[in-house]
Design a protein around this motif. Structure first.
Motif, PDB file in Angstrom:
ATOM      1  N   UNK A 177       9.616  33.415  14.417  1.00  0.00           N
ATOM      2  CA  UNK A 177       9.123  33.086  12.908  1.00  0.00           C
ATOM      3  C   UNK A 177       8.663  33.808  11.591  1.00  0.00           C
ATOM      4  N   UNK A 178       7.034  33.595  12.503  1.00  0.00           N
ATOM      5  CA  UNK A 178       5.812  33.731  11.565  1.00  0.00           C
ATOM      6  C   UNK A 178       5.179  34.913  11.353  1.00  0.00           C
ATOM      7  N   UNK A 179       6.183  35.863  12.224  1.00  0.00           N
ATOM      8  CA  UNK A 179       5.344  37.102  11.892  1.00  0.00           C
ATOM      9  C   UNK A 179       6.229  37.988  10.709  1.00  0.00           C
ATOM     10  N   UNK A 180       7.633  36.921  10.945  1.00  0.00           N
ATOM     11  CA  UNK A 180       7.828  37.546   9.066  1.00  0.00           C
ATOM     12  C   UNK A 180       8.448  36.389   7.681  1.00  0.00           C
ATOM     13  N   UNK A 181       8.611  34.996   9.040  1.00  0.00           N
ATOM     14  CA  UNK A 181       8.503  34.250   7.886  1.00  0.00           C
ATOM     15  C   UNK A 181       7.698  33.459   6.854  1.00  0.00           C
ATOM     16  N   UNK A 182       6.118  34.175   7.662  1.00  0.00           N
ATOM     17  CA  UNK A 182       5.126  33.261   7.404  1.00  0.00           C
ATOM     18  C   UNK A 182       4.737  34.961   7.094  1.00  0.00           C
ATOM     19  N   UNK A 183       5.085  35.752   7.234  1.00  0.00           N
ATOM     20  CA  UNK A 183       3.995  37.434   7.413  1.00  0.00           C
ATOM     21  C   UNK A 183       2.563  37.333   7.117  1.00  0.00           C
ATOM     22  N   UNK A 184       2.600  36.422   7.955  1.00  0.00           N
ATOM     23  CA  UNK A 184       0.918  36.388   8.324  1.00  0.00           C
ATOM     24  C   UNK A 184       0.703  36.903   9.692  1.00  0.00           C
ATOM     25  N   UNK A 185       2.084  36.955  10.713  1.00  0.00           N
ATOM     26  CA  UNK A 185       1.450  36.903  12.175  1.00  0.00           C
ATOM     27  C   UNK A 185       1.889  37.968  12.287  1.00  0.00           C
ATOM     28  N   UNK A 186       1.338  39.289  11.477  1.00  0.00           N
ATOM     29  CA  UNK A 186       1.232  41.179  12.723  1.00  0.00           C
ATOM     30  C   UNK A 186       0.137  40.856  13.147  1.00  0.00           C
ATOM     31  N   UNK A 187      -0.294  40.211  13.568  1.00  0.00           N
ATOM     32  CA  UNK A 187      -2.023  40.072  14.517  1.00  0.00           C
ATOM     33  C   UNK A 187      -1.320  39.811  15.969  1.00  0.00           C
ATOM     34  N   UNK A 188      -0.032  38.778  15.272  1.00  0.00           N
ATOM     35  CA  UNK A 188       0.216  38.251  17.025  1.00  0.00           C
ATOM     36  C   UNK A 188       1.264  39.330  17.935  1.00  0.00           C
ATOM     37  N   UNK A 189       1.493  38.777  19.001  1.00  0.00           N
ATOM     38  CA  UNK A 189       1.198  39.356  19.824  1.00  0.00           C
ATOM     39  C   UNK A 189       3.571  39.439  20.216  1.00  0.00           C
ATOM     40  N   UNK A 190       4.018  40.296  19.160  1.00  0.00           N
ATOM     41  CA  UNK A 190       5.914  40.113  19.359  1.00  0.00           C
ATOM     42  C   UNK A 190       6.357  40.744  20.307  1.00  0.00           C
ATOM     43  N   UNK A 191       6.595  42.362  20.344  1.00  0.00           N
ATOM     44  CA  UNK A 191       6.803  42.962  21.488  1.00  0.00           C
ATOM     45  C   UNK A 191       6.612  42.185  23.246  1.00  0.00           C
ATOM     46  N   UNK A 192       4.815  42.356  23.029  1.00  0.00           N
ATOM     47  CA  UNK A 192       5.232  41.597  24.740  1.00  0.00           C
ATOM     48  C   UNK A 192       4.837  40.786  24.494  1.00  0.00           C
ATOM     49  N   UNK A 193       4.790  39.541  23.396  1.00  0.00           N
ATOM     50  CA  UNK A 193       5.265  37.824  24.316  1.00  0.00           C
ATOM     51  C   UNK A 193       6.701  38.179  24.555  1.00  0.00           C
ATOM     52  N   UNK A 194       7.683  38.933  23.886  1.00  0.00           N
ATOM     53  CA  UNK A 194       9.266  38.465  24.175  1.00  0.00           C
ATOM     54  C   UNK A 194       9.445  39.132  25.762  1.00  0.00           C
ATOM     55  N   UNK A 195       8.108  40.290  25.685  1.00  0.00           N
ATOM     56  CA  UNK A 195       8.744  40.552  27.390  1.00  0.00           C
ATOM     57  C   UNK A 195       8.625  39.998  28.284  1.00  0.00           C
ATOM     58  N   UNK A 196       7.187  39.349  28.152  1.00  0.00           N
ATOM     59  CA  UNK A 196       6.444  38.131  29.262  1.00  0.00           C
ATOM     60  C   UNK A 196       7.878  37.470  29.081  1.00  0.00           C
ATOM     61  N   UNK A 197       8.109  36.601  27.820  1.00  0.00           N
ATOM     62  CA  UNK A 197       8.670  35.344  27.978  1.00  0.00           C
ATOM     63  C   UNK A 197      10.008  36.200  28.804  1.00  0.00           C
ATOM     64  N   UNK A 198      10.316  36.958  29.218  1.00  0.00           N
ATOM     65  CA  UNK A 198      11.625  37.242  29.879  1.00  0.00           C
ATOM     66  C   UNK A 198      11.539  36.794  31.321  1.00  0.00           C
ATOM     67  N   UNK A 199       9.854  37.396  31.666  1.00  0.00           N
ATOM     68  CA  UNK A 199      10.475  37.340  32.530  1.00  0.00           C
ATOM     69  C   UNK A 199       9.952  35.288  33.321  1.00  0.00           C
ATOM     70  N   UNK A 200       9.386  34.679  32.908  1.00  0.00           N
ATOM     71  CA  UNK A 200       8.853  33.830  32.417  1.00  0.00           C
ATOM     72  C   UNK A 200      10.163  32.836  31.814  1.00  0.00           C
ATOM     73  N   UNK A 201      11.005  33.285  31.964  1.00  0.00           N
ATOM     74  CA  UNK A 201      12.861  32.613  30.576  1.00  0.00           C
ATOM     75  C   UNK A 201      13.277  31.238  31.624  1.00  0.00           C
ATOM     76  N   UNK A 202      13.270  31.413  32.828  1.00  0.00           N
ATOM     77  CA  UNK A 202      13.678  30.619  33.390  1.00  0.00           C
ATOM     78  C   UNK A 202      13.195  29.441  33.371  1.00  0.00           C
ATOM     79  N   UNK A 203      11.817  29.771  33.786  1.00  0.00           N
ATOM     80  CA  UNK A 203      11.189  28.337  33.976  1.00  0.00           C
ATOM     81  C   UNK A 203      10.525  27.687  31.954  1.00  0.00           C
ATOM     82  N   UNK A 204      10.737  28.345  31.655  1.00  0.00           N
ATOM     83  CA  UNK A 204      10.387  27.995  29.853  1.00  0.00           C
ATOM     84  C   UNK A 204      12.032  27.358  29.756  1.00  0.00           C
TER      85      UNK A 204
END
Length: 231
Positions: A30-57
């Motif tokens: 949400x912050x990446x666009x809603x607060x437009x200050x998250x451009x330095x946060x790991x968006x794409x890699x966060x989603x990919x790694x979240x997929x690896x941990x999806x069931x646990x999450x």
């Protein structure tokens, strides 16, 4: 729970997953666009790694459903909704206060050059920019603001916003989940043990187009200026 140790943690998707899990992931997206200050946060890699941990999450948050597919779908859908809401707020901000951003001084959280890059991207690709920008770091942060500034039709923006958010979320989260399963069963490789290399690869894939565009665009501009001078 993870504890912050150095600035490198801020670039590590696994840090956010272990520190805040489901809800922190949604906030970052949400912050990446809603607060437009998250451009330095790991968006794409966060989603990919979240997929690896999806069931646990999902299991830690809601108790799990017993189905890997359903758990992964729940996570991907929640992320997509957070992304849609973030973009809508970015659009609203651009509509109301966007023009003032061109006069705003640069700061740690705001760089005017990113706004110009997003504007050029939007002008080049039109309505499709809202969908395409989802897959480009930095550009996706400022594109909804530019869409608001140029007063893109609200309904058209919402449709493109939803399409882009769901394509981005589902493609990366499901890729992470099923590639992890594939590597485990076929090659006996646990992707969780190679996250640093995976993150580097994702960063290169997503940033090379932007760097190339900037480099060749600059060269093209220099050639044009030399041609104008020679005239």
């Amino acid at each position: 729970m993870e504890h912050f140790e150095s600035w490198k943690d801020l670039l590590n998707p696994e840090f956010y997953i272990k520190m805040g899990g489901f809800w922190l992931i949604l906030f970052i997206i949400f912050a990446e666009t809603g607060l437009f200050v998250g451009f330095f946060l790991p968006g794409d890699s966060l989603l990919f790694v979240s997929g690896i941990y999806a069931v646990e999450i999902v299991k830690e948050t809601f108790g799990g459903t017993g189905s890997n597919l359903l758990d992964t779908t729940i996570l991907a859908t929640a992320v997509a909704v957070a992304a849609v809401i973030g973009n809508e707020i970015g659009y609203w901000f651009g509509l109301k206060a966007g023009p003032a951003l061109y006069k705003k001084e640069d700061s740690f959280l705001f760089k005017k050059k990113y706004l110009f890059q997003a504007h050029d991207f939007f002008e080049q690709h039109g309505a499709l920019a809202v969908i395409m920008a989802r897959f480009l770091p930095i550009v996706r942060t400022f594109t909804p603001i530019v869409a608001g500034i140029v007063k893109m039709d609200k309904t058209r923006f919402l449709i493109d916003n939803i399409i882009g958010a769901f394509l981005w979320s589902f493609s990366l989260i499901f890729a992470g989940h099923y590639l992890d399963a594939l590597f485990k069963t076929q090659f006996d490789i646990d992707l969780k043990s190679h996250l640093e290399m995976i993150i580097i690869i994702i960063v290169l894939i997503t940033t090379v187009p932007i760097i190339a565009k900037f480099f060749f665009g600059k060269k093209k501009e220099e050639v044009k200026q030399d041609a104008d001078i020679s005239k």
